[in-house]
Motif scaffolding. Structure first.
Motif: not given
Length: 135
Positions: A6, A9-10, A13, A116, A118, A125, A127
């Motif tokens: 994860t 993915l952050h 974003a 995700l 954002s 965000m 998820l």
């Protein structure tokens, strides 16, 4: 097969936010792209540059993954496919309305595994993921 965590993915974003936020509520050029059933489907440099940034990061870490993007289409093939909409809500984005965001998804064999959303204006965000990806 390695799937992203994860935090990755952050990071994607954050890359998109770095492209969109400086352009939000500015005098940005707006083009239109062909889309069946629509006479006007707007696209901006924020859309395109965000997708380019996300694709570059995915490619650097997961070069064997396919990527399907709203702006640049499909590249690659295989069991793992990223699905990107760098500015979901381009019309509100160009009008300065705070109801847009970036969508990043990951599928495995056509099944959604991780996603995700954002919303950088709201510092949020959201998820979602399968047990395999979130455990």
């Amino acid at each position: 097969m390695i799937l992203p965590d994860t935090a990755f993915l952050h990071r994607l974003a954050d890359l998109a936010d770095a492209e969109t936020m400086p352009r939000y509520r500015t005098d940005i050029a707006v083009d239109t792209k062909p889309k069946e059933g629509y006479s006007f489907d707007p696209v901006t440099e924020a859309d395109r540059d965000s997708e380019v940034a996300i694709r570059a990061e995915i490619g650097a870490h997961f070069p064997d993954h396919a990527i399907l993007g709203e702006e640049l289409g499909l590249t690659g093939s295989g069991r793992v496919r990223w699905v990107l909409d760098p500015v979901d809500g381009t019309r509100p984005f160009i009008c300065g309305l705070p109801v847009w965001g970036t969508l990043i998804g990951l599928t495995l064999d056509g099944r959604a595994e991780l996603g995700l959303m954002s919303q950088p204006l709201h510092a949020r965000m959201l998820l979602a993921g399968s047990r395999r990806c979130l455990d």
